[in-house]
Design a protein around this motif. Structure first.
Motif, PDB file in Angstrom:
ATOM      1  N   GLN A  15       0.829  -1.201   0.000  1.00 57.23           N
ATOM      2  CA  GLN A  15       0.000   0.000   0.000  1.00 57.23           C
ATOM      3  C   GLN A  15       0.866   1.256   0.000  1.00 57.23           C
ATOM      4  O   GLN A  15       0.552   2.217  -0.703  1.00 57.23           O
ATOM      5  CB  GLN A  15      -0.948   0.022   1.195  1.00 57.23           C
ATOM      6  N   VAL A  16       1.940   1.264   0.759  1.00 59.39           N
ATOM      7  CA  VAL A  16       2.811   2.445   0.797  1.00 59.39           C
ATOM      8  C   VAL A  16       3.328   2.778  -0.594  1.00 59.39           C
ATOM      9  O   VAL A  16       3.333   3.939  -0.998  1.00 59.39           O
ATOM     10  CB  VAL A  16       3.989   2.242   1.786  1.00 59.39           C
ATOM     11  N   VAL A  17       3.770   1.790  -1.362  1.00 57.92           N
ATOM     12  CA  VAL A  17       4.390   2.058  -2.668  1.00 57.92           C
ATOM     13  C   VAL A  17       3.424   1.930  -3.845  1.00 57.92           C
ATOM     14  O   VAL A  17       3.844   2.088  -4.996  1.00 57.92           O
ATOM     15  CB  VAL A  17       5.632   1.156  -2.899  1.00 57.92           C
ATOM     16  N   TRP A  18       2.145   1.647  -3.591  1.00 56.38           N
ATOM     17  CA  TRP A  18       1.156   1.434  -4.653  1.00 56.38           C
ATOM     18  C   TRP A  18       1.093   2.661  -5.555  1.00 56.38           C
ATOM     19  O   TRP A  18       0.661   3.741  -5.145  1.00 56.38           O
ATOM     20  CB  TRP A  18      -0.206   1.153  -4.043  1.00 56.38           C
ATOM     21  N   ALA A  19       1.528   2.494  -6.794  1.00 53.29           N
ATOM     22  CA  ALA A  19       1.661   3.623  -7.719  1.00 53.29           C
ATOM     23  C   ALA A  19       0.328   4.309  -8.011  1.00 53.29           C
ATOM     24  O   ALA A  19       0.295   5.516  -8.255  1.00 53.29           O
ATOM     25  CB  ALA A  19       2.311   3.159  -9.019  1.00 53.29           C
ATOM     26  N   GLY A  20      -0.766   3.583  -7.986  1.00 54.59           N
ATOM     27  CA  GLY A  20      -2.072   4.156  -8.306  1.00 54.59           C
ATOM     28  C   GLY A  20      -2.668   5.019  -7.209  1.00 54.59           C
ATOM     29  O   GLY A  20      -3.605   5.782  -7.459  1.00 54.59           O
ATOM     30  N   SER A  21      -2.158   4.932  -5.987  1.00 48.46           N
ATOM     31  CA  SER A  21      -2.653   5.788  -4.907  1.00 48.46           C
ATOM     32  C   SER A  21      -2.073   7.178  -5.088  1.00 48.46           C
ATOM     33  O   SER A  21      -0.890   7.329  -5.375  1.00 48.46           O
ATOM     34  CB  SER A  21      -2.245   5.223  -3.535  1.00 48.46           C
ATOM     35  N   LYS A  22      -2.907   8.203  -4.901  1.00 51.25           N
ATOM     36  CA  LYS A  22      -2.486   9.587  -5.156  1.00 51.25           C
ATOM     37  C   LYS A  22      -2.647  10.504  -3.952  1.00 51.25           C
ATOM     38  O   LYS A  22      -1.869  11.428  -3.770  1.00 51.25           O
ATOM     39  CB  LYS A  22      -3.277  10.172  -6.336  1.00 51.25           C
ATOM     40  N   GLN A  23      -3.679  10.289  -3.140  1.00 54.09           N
ATOM     41  CA  GLN A  23      -3.955  11.157  -2.001  1.00 54.09           C
ATOM     42  C   GLN A  23      -3.725  10.398  -0.709  1.00 54.09           C
ATOM     43  O   GLN A  23      -3.867   9.175  -0.647  1.00 54.09           O
ATOM     44  CB  GLN A  23      -5.397  11.651  -2.049  1.00 54.09           C
ATOM     45  N   PHE A  24      -3.411  11.158   0.348  1.00 56.53           N
ATOM     46  CA  PHE A  24      -3.062  10.543   1.628  1.00 56.53           C
ATOM     47  C   PHE A  24      -3.609  11.374   2.779  1.00 56.53           C
ATOM     48  O   PHE A  24      -3.669  12.604   2.703  1.00 56.53           O
ATOM     49  CB  PHE A  24      -1.533  10.442   1.747  1.00 56.53           C
ATOM     50  N   ALA A  57      -6.201  -9.209 -11.783  1.00 54.77           N
ATOM     51  CA  ALA A  57      -5.019  -9.627 -12.537  1.00 54.77           C
ATOM     52  C   ALA A  57      -4.227  -8.426 -13.032  1.00 54.77           C
ATOM     53  O   ALA A  57      -4.784  -7.468 -13.559  1.00 54.77           O
ATOM     54  CB  ALA A  57      -5.439 -10.500 -13.720  1.00 54.77           C
ATOM     55  N   GLY A  58      -2.927  -8.474 -12.835  1.00 56.72           N
ATOM     56  CA  GLY A  58      -2.010  -7.465 -13.336  1.00 56.72           C
ATOM     57  C   GLY A  58      -1.845  -6.232 -12.467  1.00 56.72           C
ATOM     58  O   GLY A  58      -0.964  -5.408 -12.731  1.00 56.72           O
ATOM     59  N   GLN A  59      -2.667  -6.074 -11.430  1.00 59.38           N
ATOM     60  CA  GLN A  59      -2.613  -4.866 -10.617  1.00 59.38           C
ATOM     61  C   GLN A  59      -1.323  -4.748  -9.802  1.00 59.38           C
ATOM     62  O   GLN A  59      -0.743  -3.667  -9.711  1.00 59.38           O
ATOM     63  CB  GLN A  59      -3.833  -4.779  -9.688  1.00 59.38           C
ATOM     64  N   PHE A  60      -0.875  -5.829  -9.199  1.00 58.44           N
ATOM     65  CA  PHE A  60       0.351  -5.762  -8.406  1.00 58.44           C
ATOM     66  C   PHE A  60       1.568  -5.533  -9.302  1.00 58.44           C
ATOM     67  O   PHE A  60       2.462  -4.766  -8.950  1.00 58.44           O
ATOM     68  CB  PHE A  60       0.523  -7.007  -7.535  1.00 58.44           C
ATOM     69  N   GLU A  61       1.589  -6.170 -10.483  1.00 60.84           N
ATOM     70  CA  GLU A  61       2.703  -5.954 -11.410  1.00 60.84           C
ATOM     71  C   GLU A  61       2.779  -4.490 -11.846  1.00 60.84           C
ATOM     72  O   GLU A  61       3.866  -3.953 -12.010  1.00 60.84           O
ATOM     73  CB  GLU A  61       2.546  -6.852 -12.645  1.00 60.84           C
ATOM     74  N   ALA A  62       1.637  -3.852 -12.022  1.00 66.51           N
ATOM     75  CA  ALA A  62       1.596  -2.476 -12.512  1.00 66.51           C
ATOM     76  C   ALA A  62       1.817  -1.447 -11.406  1.00 66.51           C
ATOM     77  O   ALA A  62       2.245  -0.329 -11.691  1.00 66.51           O
ATOM     78  CB  ALA A  62       0.250  -2.204 -13.190  1.00 66.51           C
ATOM     79  N   ASN A  63       1.558  -1.790 -10.152  1.00 66.40           N
ATOM     80  CA  ASN A  63       1.559  -0.815  -9.071  1.00 66.40           C
ATOM     81  C   ASN A  63       2.616  -1.020  -7.992  1.00 66.40           C
ATOM     82  O   ASN A  63       2.869  -0.108  -7.216  1.00 66.40           O
ATOM     83  CB  ASN A  63       0.183  -0.767  -8.405  1.00 66.40           C
ATOM     84  N   VAL A  64       3.209  -2.177  -7.905  1.00 57.96           N
ATOM     85  CA  VAL A  64       4.258  -2.453  -6.915  1.00 57.96           C
ATOM     86  C   VAL A  64       5.521  -2.814  -7.690  1.00 57.96           C
ATOM     87  O   VAL A  64       5.737  -3.956  -8.072  1.00 57.96           O
ATOM     88  CB  VAL A  64       3.854  -3.586  -5.946  1.00 57.96           C
ATOM     89  N   LEU A  65       6.315  -1.769  -7.908  1.00 60.83           N
ATOM     90  CA  LEU A  65       7.483  -1.934  -8.772  1.00 60.83           C
ATOM     91  C   LEU A  65       8.746  -2.174  -7.937  1.00 60.83           C
ATOM     92  O   LEU A  65       8.866  -1.621  -6.835  1.00 60.83           O
ATOM     93  CB  LEU A  65       7.649  -0.672  -9.630  1.00 60.83           C
ATOM     94  N   PRO A  66       9.679  -2.971  -8.465  1.00 62.13           N
ATOM     95  CA  PRO A  66      10.944  -3.155  -7.734  1.00 62.13           C
ATOM     96  C   PRO A  66      11.689  -1.836  -7.582  1.00 62.13           C
ATOM     97  O   PRO A  66      11.469  -0.893  -8.350  1.00 62.13           O
ATOM     98  CB  PRO A  66      11.728  -4.113  -8.644  1.00 62.13           C
ATOM     99  N   ALA A  67      12.559  -1.788  -6.612  1.00 63.09           N
ATOM    100  CA  ALA A  67      13.383  -0.587  -6.398  1.00 63.09           C
ATOM    101  C   ALA A  67      14.190  -0.318  -7.656  1.00 63.09           C
ATOM    102  O   ALA A  67      14.649  -1.235  -8.336  1.00 63.09           O
ATOM    103  CB  ALA A  67      14.292  -0.779  -5.204  1.00 63.09           C
TER     104      ALA A  67
END
Length: 192
Positions: free
Chosen positions: A146-155, A181-191
């Motif tokens: 959740q911390v690194v989820w690219a699709g999240s924008k507001q906090f 399907a595909g959401q984690f690959e698109a939103n949780v990227l390696p360092a």
């Protein structure tokens, strides 16, 4: 799924975080009431936009997000108010449980205090258990994702002390940890 306390379990762990997931159990009975008040011994740090705890937690997480190529989150005043109200509710209860919300949510507890950096580190350090070769949700890595989820924008963030400990609430919009399907690959990227 993760570590969520029920009323018959130990209420005050030394350190505890709960999972962030669209599929986490929701307990509407744990929702704060409009007239919730907190005892005099409970203290809160109001994290309205620009408030220190919320800003510090935002900054700490944005540093982690940048490592993974995710855009910075922006602080949302209304989300901070909601998260603060819920943090005060948790401090009054003396235990952790997720709110009935459509936002992503990370929770943390530590006694007697908890800094914003400590909360961010607790959530992010789950990276050690995340398998980028088999992306997906697990109860032991939901805070990190959740911390690194690219699709999240507001906090939004809230912080309150009570019942011998400190409670932190982080809210994310749109919510992460989407299991389609595909959401984690698109939103949780390696360092990088």
């Amino acid at each position: 799924m993760g570590n969520i306390f029920s009323s018959n379990e130990e209420k005050k762990p030394k350190e505890h975080v709960t999972p962030s997931s669209e599929e986490r159990p929701k307990n509407p009975k744990e929702k704060p009431k409009e007239d919730d008040t907190h005892a005099p011994e409970e203290r809160s740090k109001q994290p309205a936009a620009g408030g220190s705890f919320a800003t510090e937690l935002l900054d700490a997480q944005n540093k982690y997000r940048s490592i993974h190529g995710a855009d910075s989150l922006t602080l949302d005043e209304e989300m901070c108010k909601e998260a603060q109200k819920y943090a005060e509710h948790l401090a009054k209860l003396g235990s952790l449980s997720h709110a009935d919300t459509n936002d992503g949510e990370n929770l943390a507890f530590r006694g007697p205090t908890l800094t914003a950096q400590e909360a961010a580190d607790m959530w992010y350090n789950e990276i050690k258990d995340y398998d980028f070769h088999k992306p997906g949700f697990t109860g032991g890595t939901g805070h990190f994702t959740q911390v690194v989820w690219a699709g999240s924008k507001q906090f939004g963030a809230g912080y309150a002390e009570g019942n011998g400990g400190a409670f932190a609430v982080g809210r994310y919009r749109p919510a992460g940890n989407i299991t389609n399907a595909g959401q984690f690959e698109a939103n949780v990227l390696p360092a990088k």
